[in-house]
Design an enzyme around this catalytic site. Structure first.
Site, short mmCIF file in Angstrom:
data_model
loop_
_atom_site.label_atom_id
_atom_site.label_comp_id
_atom_site.label_asym_id
_atom_site.label_seq_id
_atom_site.Cartn_x
_atom_site.Cartn_y
_atom_site.Cartn_z
N GLU A 91 0.67 -1.30 -0.17
CA GLU A 91 0.06 0.40 0.27
C GLU A 91 0.82 1.57 0.10
OE1 GLU A 91 -2.68 -0.52 3.28
OE2 GLU A 91 -3.00 -2.25 2.54
N GLY A 153 5.64 -2.81 7.47
CA GLY A 153 6.62 -3.17 7.21
C GLY A 153 7.56 -2.10 8.06
N SER A 206 7.44 5.22 16.82
CA SER A 206 5.77 3.99 17.57
C SER A 206 6.02 4.16 19.32
CB SER A 206 5.85 3.21 16.89
OG SER A 206 5.30 3.55 15.77
N CYS A 325 -2.78 1.06 8.35
CA CYS A 325 -2.79 0.29 7.37
C CYS A 325 -2.39 -1.44 7.00
CB CYS A 325 -0.89 0.50 8.62
SG CYS A 325 0.02 -0.12 7.27
#
Length: 357
Positions: A91, A153, A206, A325
């Site tokens: 994506e 990823g 993150s 995602c």
């Protein structure tokens, strides 16, 4: 295919670095080869052997990535399902304000429990050329001046390819270094290698929880670095590069949206060169998580602002088209309903008191 392989194939024709740079610049900027040339025809600035090889090379580059489907969102974004040469899909997301989010792996080994990308583990790495090809596809549709390596990823698990793509986009693609954003769950190699690069990107980290035990449950295969140490490593990077760290926090109802967690953010980020991006969870039918209410999200944002933490709320782009995602790819693969073993339970994820009183 690695970008260095492309350079080597052109070098094998006898092309000099200046000729190779010209071809790479045209490709990465999605412009005609003669664009910007003082003498407008390739025969005036490229050697014959390279010109002869160009059609086959251009066909090979075009085959790296093709748009299988495009899904415009109501927010001005557009989610692209990109098919690679071997038939695998990733994506890419065209973002409002000239941004593009690209994927660095097919699948993911980190296994974040709230993310669809890693549910089947890591299938393969995305090559540096395939990453740049995603940018070329995006630029064929609209202006792109910012690229975030924040799609499918974990970039630190594909470091060489990601850094090669960043170097190429910063050197030939005309994208400012601070507008190339390396996103990671936190890996010590990131803090060692990124500052040493010719093109030094901005960093997104993150975080998702300030409590080590909860973060380890949400990100089960991320490196076990205590959040306090992780923020200190990131702060050193921010001060070294001059770019603020973009902390990512997926807000999940009843899990990490308590005032105690917000106080943890205040404790860790006060005085830091940082931006906290709160990302309300984008619900799926197969994961047992919920998005907090708009009222609660607003309360948390105001709370952090009042404590002096620079905070934004960033909804996943294209929520109306499977914006989380990996969701579009999963839908396309017709994953169906999760089995009991696949479905994630929330019962073991304990959170603090949620009241803002």
């Amino acid at each position: 295919m690695r970008l260095e392989t492309i350079r080597q194939s052109m070098r094998a024709t006898g092309a000099k670095d200046c000729h190779i740079d010209r071809v790479l610049r045209a490709w990465t900027q999605a412009k005609p080869l003669e664009s910007g040339a003082r003498r407008h025809q390739p025969e005036n600035f490229l050697p014959q052997a390279l010109r002869t090889a160009l059609p086959a090379l251009q066909e090979e580059l075009s085959a790296l990535a093709r748009v299988r489907s495009e899904h415009p969102g109501e927010d001005g974004s557009s989610r692209l399902l990109v098919e690679l040469a071997d038939g695998q899909t990733v994506e890419s997301v065209l973002l409002p304000r000239d941004g593009l989010c690209i994927s660095t792996q097919i699948g993911c080994a980190v296994g974040c429990t709230f993310c669809m990308t890693g549910r089947d583990g890591l299938l393969r790495q995305v090559s540096s050329a395939e990453m740049v090809a995603q940018v070329v596809l995006g630029r064929g549709r609209r202006k792109v001046t910012r690229v975030v390596f924040m799609g499918m990823g974990e970039p630190s698990h594909n470091m060489d390819n990601v850094l090669e793509a960043i170097d190429t986009l910063g050197t030939y693609g005309g994208i400012g270094h601070k507008n190339l954003v390396f996103s990671t769950v936190g890996d010590r190699r990131v803090f060692d290698r990124l500052p040493q690069q010719r093109v030094v990107p901005a960093l997104a980290l993150s975080l998702h929880s300030t409590r080590a035990e909860l973060r380890a449950e949400l990100l089960p295969k991320a490196p076990h670095i205590d959040p306090t140490e992780l923020v200190e490593l990131a702060e050193h990077y921010a001060r070294t590069t001059g770019y603020p760290i973009q902390y990512q926090w997926t807000l999940i109802d009843g899990i990490n949206d308590s005032i105690e967690e917000m106080d943890g953010i205040v404790r860790l980020l006060t005085g830091k060169y940082a931006i906290m991006n709160l990302i309300p969870y984008n619900a799926t039918a197969t994961l047992d998580y919920r998005r907090p209410s708009l009222e609660h999200i607003t309360t948390l944002t105001k709370y952090l602002h009042a404590k002096g933490i620079r905070t934004t709320v960033r909804n996943s782009a294209g929520q109306d088209v499977d914006g989380g995602c990996g969701q579009l790819r999963a839908r396309t693969l017709d994953a169906g309903t999760a089995t009991d073993a696949q479905k994630i339970s929330l019962k073991h994820l304990k959170t603090g008191t949620r009241s803002a009183a």
